[in-house]
Design a protein around this motif. Structure first.
Motif, PDB file in Angstrom:
ATOM      1  N   SER A  54      52.803  19.468  61.065  1.00 13.12           N
ATOM      2  CA  SER A  54      53.437  18.157  60.899  1.00 13.12           C
ATOM      3  C   SER A  54      53.934  17.544  62.202  1.00 13.12           C
ATOM      4  O   SER A  54      54.122  16.328  62.277  1.00 13.12           O
ATOM      5  CB  SER A  54      54.583  18.241  59.885  1.00 13.12           C
ATOM      6  OG  SER A  54      55.603  19.100  60.361  1.00 13.12           O
ATOM      7  N   THR A  57      51.180  16.175  67.800  1.00 17.65           N
ATOM      8  CA  THR A  57      51.032  14.768  68.164  1.00 17.65           C
ATOM      9  C   THR A  57      49.651  14.427  68.705  1.00 17.65           C
ATOM     10  O   THR A  57      49.282  13.256  68.765  1.00 17.65           O
ATOM     11  CB  THR A  57      52.086  14.377  69.209  1.00 17.65           C
ATOM     12  OG1 THR A  57      51.974  15.256  70.339  1.00 17.65           O
ATOM     13  CG2 THR A  57      53.490  14.482  68.618  1.00 17.65           C
ATOM     14  N   ARG A  88      49.910  14.100  61.184  1.00 24.86           N
ATOM     15  CA  ARG A  88      49.998  12.842  61.928  1.00 24.86           C
ATOM     16  C   ARG A  88      48.615  12.208  62.034  1.00 24.86           C
ATOM     17  O   ARG A  88      47.595  12.874  61.879  1.00 24.86           O
ATOM     18  CB  ARG A  88      50.583  13.096  63.304  1.00 24.86           C
ATOM     19  CG  ARG A  88      52.030  13.568  63.187  1.00 24.86           C
ATOM     20  CD  ARG A  88      52.759  13.322  64.429  1.00 24.86           C
ATOM     21  NE  ARG A  88      54.144  13.721  64.260  1.00 24.86           N
ATOM     22  CZ  ARG A  88      55.074  13.397  65.109  1.00 24.86           C
ATOM     23  NH1 ARG A  88      54.781  12.675  66.172  1.00 24.86           N
ATOM     24  NH2 ARG A  88      56.311  13.789  64.916  1.00 24.86           N
ATOM     25  N   ASP A  89      48.607  10.913  62.314  1.00 24.51           N
ATOM     26  CA  ASP A  89      47.358  10.142  62.315  1.00 24.51           C
ATOM     27  C   ASP A  89      46.267  10.757  63.190  1.00 24.51           C
ATOM     28  O   ASP A  89      45.109  10.824  62.783  1.00 24.51           O
ATOM     29  CB  ASP A  89      47.611   8.699  62.753  1.00 24.51           C
ATOM     30  CG  ASP A  89      48.370   7.903  61.707  1.00 24.51           C
ATOM     31  OD1 ASP A  89      48.388   8.324  60.528  1.00 24.51           O
ATOM     32  OD2 ASP A  89      48.937   6.858  62.066  1.00 24.51           O
ATOM     33  N   GLY A  90      46.608  11.196  64.401  1.00 21.24           N
ATOM     34  CA  GLY A  90      45.598  11.739  65.307  1.00 21.24           C
ATOM     35  C   GLY A  90      44.942  12.990  64.768  1.00 21.24           C
ATOM     36  O   GLY A  90      43.724  13.160  64.888  1.00 21.24           O
ATOM     37  N   LEU A  92      44.874  13.927  61.527  1.00 24.68           N
ATOM     38  CA  LEU A  92      44.148  13.529  60.326  1.00 24.68           C
ATOM     39  C   LEU A  92      42.807  12.881  60.693  1.00 24.68           C
ATOM     40  O   LEU A  92      41.779  13.182  60.097  1.00 24.68           O
ATOM     41  CB  LEU A  92      45.000  12.578  59.491  1.00 24.68           C
ATOM     42  CG  LEU A  92      44.453  12.195  58.131  1.00 24.68           C
ATOM     43  CD1 LEU A  92      44.201  13.417  57.264  1.00 24.68           C
ATOM     44  CD2 LEU A  92      45.422  11.247  57.444  1.00 24.68           C
ATOM     45  N   ARG A  93      42.826  12.034  61.704  1.00 25.39           N
ATOM     46  CA  ARG A  93      41.600  11.384  62.172  1.00 25.39           C
ATOM     47  C   ARG A  93      40.600  12.423  62.706  1.00 25.39           C
ATOM     48  O   ARG A  93      39.410  12.355  62.415  1.00 25.39           O
ATOM     49  CB  ARG A  93      41.935  10.341  63.243  1.00 25.39           C
ATOM     50  CG  ARG A  93      40.774   9.487  63.664  1.00 25.39           C
ATOM     51  CD  ARG A  93      41.155   8.303  64.564  1.00 25.39           C
ATOM     52  NE  ARG A  93      42.279   8.501  65.456  1.00 25.39           N
ATOM     53  CZ  ARG A  93      43.512   7.995  65.262  1.00 25.39           C
ATOM     54  NH1 ARG A  93      43.778   7.258  64.213  1.00 25.39           N
ATOM     55  NH2 ARG A  93      44.479   8.221  66.131  1.00 25.39           N
ATOM     56  N   THR A  96      39.081  14.165  59.760  1.00 25.40           N
ATOM     57  CA  THR A  96      38.264  13.240  58.974  1.00 25.40           C
ATOM     58  C   THR A  96      36.961  12.915  59.679  1.00 25.40           C
ATOM     59  O   THR A  96      35.868  13.025  59.090  1.00 25.40           O
ATOM     60  CB  THR A  96      39.050  11.948  58.681  1.00 25.40           C
ATOM     61  OG1 THR A  96      40.254  12.282  57.987  1.00 25.40           O
ATOM     62  CG2 THR A  96      38.234  10.979  57.844  1.00 25.40           C
ATOM     63  N   SER A 108      51.575  19.228  51.473  1.00 25.18           N
ATOM     64  CA  SER A 108      52.456  18.222  52.066  1.00 25.18           C
ATOM     65  C   SER A 108      53.750  18.806  52.622  1.00 25.18           C
ATOM     66  O   SER A 108      54.444  18.152  53.388  1.00 25.18           O
ATOM     67  CB  SER A 108      52.780  17.135  51.039  1.00 25.18           C
ATOM     68  OG  SER A 108      53.420  17.711  49.919  1.00 25.18           O
TER      69      SER A 108
END
Length: 119
Positions: A54, A57, A88-90, A92-93, A96, A108
């Motif tokens: 979580s 970064t 975090r977005d990075g 997750l990206r 994905t 979660s």
């Protein structure tokens, strides 16, 4: 035990799970920290490893490679490998775009992970 670099990796052995907490930016220089944590998880022999991601970064292909390696090692020994978020977005990206998101068990929170694996 704790290792520090541009990132922090902490490990803890609990009664029935091994927990790894990762914080900061994970790239080539920090992946040895993760591999050392995977080795400790293997040595513990516990049935599940929870990896709190979580607070990661940044992660690059080296992070992805390290995660896939750990997951493969766990599954080969019949052990669970769970990534804790929210991611975090990075990160997750990264999962994905690489098409590997569905290859990981995600939770979660630590509590959700423990419930999902029956602890």
């Amino acid at each position: 035990m704790q290792w520090e670099s541009g990132a922090t990796v902490r490990v803890a052995r609990h009664e029935r799970v091994f927990e790894i907490t990762v914080r900061g930016e994970i790239d080539y220089d920090e992946c040895d920290l993760l591999r050392a944590a995977w080795a400790e998880a293997d040595e513990s022999g516990l049935s599940a490893t929870l990896v709190d991601m979580s607070e990661v970064t940044f992660g690059d292909s080296q992070l992805l490679s390290a995660l896939l390696e750990a997951q493969r090692r766990h599954h080969a020994r019949g052990r669970l490998f769970v990534l804790l978020g929210p991611l975090r977005d990075g990160v997750l990206r990264l999962l994905t775009i690489s098409g590997t998101l569905d290859h990981f068990t995600l939770a979660s929170s630590r509590e959700a992970a423990l419930r999902a694996i029956g602890y």
